[in-house]
Design an enzyme around this catalytic site. Sequence first.
Site, PDB file in Angstrom:
ATOM      1  N   LYS A  48       2.834 -43.210 -65.575  1.00 10.96           N
ATOM      2  CA  LYS A  48       3.913 -41.838 -64.130  1.00 10.96           C
ATOM      3  C   LYS A  48       3.801 -42.480 -62.800  1.00 10.96           C
ATOM      4  O   LYS A  48       5.196 -42.870 -62.620  1.00 10.96           O
ATOM      5  CB  LYS A  48       3.458 -40.810 -64.481  1.00 10.96           C
ATOM      6  CG  LYS A  48       3.103 -39.410 -65.389  1.00 10.96           C
ATOM      7  CD  LYS A  48       2.093 -38.784 -65.111  1.00 10.96           C
ATOM      8  CE  LYS A  48       0.886 -38.348 -64.939  1.00 10.96           C
ATOM      9  NZ  LYS A  48      -0.343 -38.691 -65.584  1.00 10.96           N
ATOM     10  N   ARG A  71       2.579 -29.660 -63.783  1.00 14.84           N
ATOM     11  CA  ARG A  71       1.242 -29.554 -64.979  1.00 14.84           C
ATOM     12  C   ARG A  71       1.367 -28.625 -65.491  1.00 14.84           C
ATOM     13  O   ARG A  71      -0.342 -28.495 -65.895  1.00 14.84           O
ATOM     14  CB  ARG A  71       0.135 -30.610 -64.186  1.00 14.84           C
ATOM     15  CG  ARG A  71       0.299 -31.538 -63.810  1.00 14.84           C
ATOM     16  CD  ARG A  71      -1.053 -32.389 -63.698  1.00 14.84           C
ATOM     17  NE  ARG A  71      -1.384 -33.744 -63.361  1.00 14.84           N
ATOM     18  CZ  ARG A  71      -2.169 -34.348 -62.982  1.00 14.84           C
ATOM     19  NH1 ARG A  71      -2.940 -34.027 -62.115  1.00 14.84           N
ATOM     20  NH2 ARG A  71      -1.886 -36.236 -63.351  1.00 14.84           N
ATOM     21  N   ARG A  91      -8.286 -49.588 -64.874  1.00 12.63           N
ATOM     22  CA  ARG A  91      -8.330 -49.120 -63.446  1.00 12.63           C
ATOM     23  C   ARG A  91      -9.080 -49.079 -62.196  1.00 12.63           C
ATOM     24  O   ARG A  91     -10.106 -48.526 -62.233  1.00 12.63           O
ATOM     25  CB  ARG A  91      -7.852 -47.516 -63.650  1.00 12.63           C
ATOM     26  CG  ARG A  91      -6.275 -47.181 -64.253  1.00 12.63           C
ATOM     27  CD  ARG A  91      -5.418 -46.185 -63.797  1.00 12.63           C
ATOM     28  NE  ARG A  91      -5.983 -44.660 -63.425  1.00 12.63           N
ATOM     29  CZ  ARG A  91      -5.309 -43.817 -64.294  1.00 12.63           C
ATOM     30  NH1 ARG A  91      -4.263 -43.711 -64.362  1.00 12.63           N
ATOM     31  NH2 ARG A  91      -6.337 -42.362 -64.083  1.00 12.63           N
ATOM     32  N   ARG A 136     -12.203 -44.736 -59.961  1.00 13.32           N
ATOM     33  CA  ARG A 136     -12.544 -43.604 -59.559  1.00 13.32           C
ATOM     34  C   ARG A 136     -12.986 -42.400 -60.670  1.00 13.32           C
ATOM     35  O   ARG A 136     -13.928 -42.819 -61.501  1.00 13.32           O
ATOM     36  CB  ARG A 136     -10.564 -43.352 -59.905  1.00 13.32           C
ATOM     37  CG  ARG A 136      -9.688 -42.947 -58.457  1.00 13.32           C
ATOM     38  CD  ARG A 136      -8.084 -42.971 -58.824  1.00 13.32           C
ATOM     39  NE  ARG A 136      -8.067 -41.361 -60.215  1.00 13.32           N
ATOM     40  CZ  ARG A 136      -6.868 -41.752 -60.298  1.00 13.32           C
ATOM     41  NH1 ARG A 136      -5.570 -41.692 -60.027  1.00 13.32           N
ATOM     42  NH2 ARG A 136      -6.655 -40.163 -61.037  1.00 13.32           N
ATOM     43  N   ARG A 177      -9.760 -34.130 -68.186  1.00  8.16           N
ATOM     44  CA  ARG A 177      -8.348 -34.710 -67.968  1.00  8.16           C
ATOM     45  C   ARG A 177      -7.909 -34.251 -69.107  1.00  8.16           C
ATOM     46  O   ARG A 177      -6.364 -34.036 -69.112  1.00  8.16           O
ATOM     47  CB  ARG A 177      -8.317 -34.956 -66.782  1.00  8.16           C
ATOM     48  CG  ARG A 177      -8.987 -35.397 -66.066  1.00  8.16           C
ATOM     49  CD  ARG A 177      -9.295 -36.833 -65.075  1.00  8.16           C
ATOM     50  NE  ARG A 177      -7.603 -37.043 -63.906  1.00  8.16           N
ATOM     51  CZ  ARG A 177      -7.692 -38.209 -64.193  1.00  8.16           C
ATOM     52  NH1 ARG A 177      -8.772 -39.071 -64.270  1.00  8.16           N
ATOM     53  NH2 ARG A 177      -6.199 -38.496 -63.652  1.00  8.16           N
TER      54      ARG A 177
END
Length: 209
Positions: free
Chosen positions: A14, A87, A121, A154, A165
């Site tokens: 995204k 969301r 990531r 993260r 999540r």
Amino acid sequence: MNCYAFIGIQGSGKGTQAVLLSEYLNYQHINIGDLFRYNIKNNTPMGQTVKAIIQRGELVPDATVFELVRLNVSSDALGIVFDGFPRTIAQAEYLLDHYQLQKVFYLDLSETTAIQRISARRVCQSCGENYNLNSQPPHTKDICDKCGGLLIIRNDDKPDAISKRFAEFYEQTSPLKEFFIKHNLLVNIKAEGTVQDIFDLLKVNLASR
Ligand code: AMP
């Protein structure tokens, strides 16, 4: 004000596609997660409110998200590309009430590929720049190209938070697909390909208004 929005599981791209689209259209790009992280880093009152929620991988309450959106939309923007918003159904309704929503791109990615992408990531702990060890690695291992800061995973990309999540996504965000199909706004984009393949698909769908 015209706007576009992206929905998709964590790791579906995204952020990357939203940046490309905002540059292409010359629209403002609003990434809700980055704005929250900025507030946390700078220890603002909003940052203090959301820090623990975000670290647990839960969704921030809608009212706080609306405040963040209101504070960050620039009144002279040509349009907006929302990234990480909406969301929840309440957020989707807010978007329809306050903006001229043109299309919502659903980036359709399998959970297996999403996990592979997320595990690559990294983020700079000093300036917040994002990297991906596969598609966008730093020049020097673990070091930020921009500021020389250390690249870290993260907290909310760690396995426990990620499963939370994903669960939030299926529970709260997936119903948005149905919502936007009913409003004839949803565009389903297969998100397994390269960044350029996906962006090309997206542009074709922009043209098909
Ligand atoms: P992201 O970087 O988009 O994955 O966002 C990081 C975290 O910020 C999410 O796991 C949520 O805790 C919070 N967040 C981002 N966008 C929203 C939103 N639209 N509604 C509620 N919480 C959000």
